[in-house]
Scaffold this motif. Structure first.
Motif, PDB file in Angstrom:
ATOM      1  N   ARG A 165       0.957  -1.351  -0.052  1.00 30.72           N
ATOM      2  CA  ARG A 165       0.026  -0.052  -0.036  1.00 30.72           C
ATOM      3  C   ARG A 165       0.957   1.344   0.079  1.00 30.72           C
ATOM      4  N   TYR A 166       1.181   1.735  -1.327  1.00 31.93           N
ATOM      5  CA  TYR A 166       2.251   2.686  -1.208  1.00 31.93           C
ATOM      6  C   TYR A 166       1.286   3.921  -1.355  1.00 31.93           C
ATOM      7  N   PRO A 167       1.612   5.153  -0.959  1.00 35.86           N
ATOM      8  CA  PRO A 167       0.681   6.327  -1.230  1.00 35.86           C
ATOM      9  C   PRO A 167       0.790   6.585  -2.710  1.00 35.86           C
ATOM     10  N   GLN A 168      -0.587   7.301  -2.867  1.00 38.94           N
ATOM     11  CA  GLN A 168      -0.685   7.526  -4.365  1.00 38.94           C
ATOM     12  C   GLN A 168       0.443   8.547  -5.010  1.00 38.94           C
ATOM     13  N   SER A 169       0.925   9.388  -3.967  1.00 35.11           N
ATOM     14  CA  SER A 169       1.842  10.246  -4.756  1.00 35.11           C
ATOM     15  C   SER A 169       3.167   9.491  -4.984  1.00 35.11           C
ATOM     16  N   ASP A 170       3.454   8.467  -4.376  1.00 35.02           N
ATOM     17  CA  ASP A 170       4.572   7.329  -4.574  1.00 35.02           C
ATOM     18  C   ASP A 170       4.381   6.749  -5.960  1.00 35.02           C
ATOM     19  N   VAL A 171       3.120   6.463  -6.094  1.00 33.05           N
ATOM     20  CA  VAL A 171       2.807   5.617  -7.494  1.00 33.05           C
ATOM     21  C   VAL A 171       2.902   6.839  -8.790  1.00 33.05           C
ATOM     22  N   ASP A 172       2.357   7.938  -8.467  1.00 34.34           N
ATOM     23  CA  ASP A 172       2.449   8.950  -9.362  1.00 34.34           C
ATOM     24  C   ASP A 172       3.896   9.141  -9.988  1.00 34.34           C
TER      25      ASP A 172
END
Ligand SMILES: Nc1ncnc2c1ncn2[C@@H]1O[C@H](COP(=O)(O)OP(=O)(O)O)[C@@H](O)[C@H]1O
Ligand SMILES: [Mg+2]
Length: 264
Positions: free
Chosen positions: A117-124
């Motif tokens: 569960r990585y934060p969305q900002s990391d995925v972006d």
């Protein structure tokens, strides 16, 4: 600014890998560390993030003495030092995206990363980096489906998503063909420039180092025997660094490759 003072490493076996190394690398500077196999290149960069414990001397990153840190402090400090390896060190059964995100492990807690569960900002940011290195379309592929050059691009993204100020790069092209090697060196040096990152790039191949970096440090038997611009590497100097090894042949081979590439 990275500063090494009297850095020394003697392995338990008695091998003296580094002797009183002094080196300063200003913020944003990219340098190549050259030298024959066994000169101490890997030991030097691993002593910086203490994957190898130095036996003497000091390592400073800005105002922080890395050689004084306990394990919690070291874990935190390692976030600011990204590493890129010769053998890529990807997790084969994970996807490209998951491998890139694993670079955030130093920030995201263990359970969160375990549960992916990585934060969305990391995925972006991972998508942005993959796009930058030309691998956006491969995000869902498994690492073991990639070519060597593609794997190293993933390795680069994984190091950069840490948002480091210093990159430690160990023989990034040693497993690649000559043309891919040049592409990877170009990519690493361009990314450093874009992001104002300092880097130490260990590289056995003199010609490749000369093509891409403004400063070359030559290591021989654990001591610095050259520090200057690539143009200052005279034949005598190269012989001093590499001994009797036929460095001239590698330079000629690289020049031939360039001519072929230019003609393509
Ligand atoms: N884990 C180790 N244990 C003992 N000796 C080592 C170890 N790693 C490296 N060495 C020795 O330290 C010296 C420098 O090695 P290394 O840093 O790997 O050089 P390079 O990366 O330039 O090839 C060599 O003599 C090597 O045999
Ligand atoms: Mg090495």
């Amino acid at each position: 600014m990275l500063r090494l003072k009297n850095l020394t490493k003697t392995y338990k076996t008695g091998d003296k890998a580094l002797t009183n190394i002094g080196l300063e690398v200003p913020s944003g500077q990219v340098l190549a560390l050259i030298g024959p196999s066994g000169a101490g290149k890997s030991t030097l960069i691993r002593c910086i993030n203490r994957l190898v414990e130095p036996t003497g001397g000091e390592v400073w990153l800005d105002d922080l003495e890395l050689t004084k840190l306990g394990s919690a402090g070291l874990r935190k400090a390692r976030r600011s030092m990204g590493m890129i390896f010769q053998e890529y060190a990807l997790v084969e059964r994970l996807t490209v995206m998951e491998n890139v995100l694993s670079g955030r492990l130093g920030y995201v807690g263990f359970w969160r990363s375990f549960l992916r569960r990585y934060p969305q900002s990391d995925v972006d940011e991972a998508f942005r980096l993959l796009d930058r290195v030309g691998l956006l379309h491969m995000a869902d592929k498994r690492a073991d489906e990639l070519s060597g050059g593609q794997r190293q691009r993933v390795g680069i993204c994984r190091a950069l998503i840490q948002n480091p100020k210093l990159l430690l790069v160990d023989e990034p092209t040693a497993s690649l063909d000559p043309k891919t090697s040049r592409q990877i060196m170009r990519l690493i040096t361009e990314l450093c420039r874009e992001r104002g990152l300092a880097a130490i790039i260990n590289i056995h191949d003199v010609a490749l180092a000369q093509m891409f970096v403004p400063r070359v440090v030559g290591l021989r038997s654990g001591e610095i025997v050259y520090d200057g611009p690539p143009t200052g590497l005279s034949p005598d100097k190269l012989t001093e660094i590499y001994g009797e090894e036929d460095w001239e042949a590698t330079i000629e081979a690289a020049e031939d490759d360039d001519e072929i590439e230019a003609a393509e």
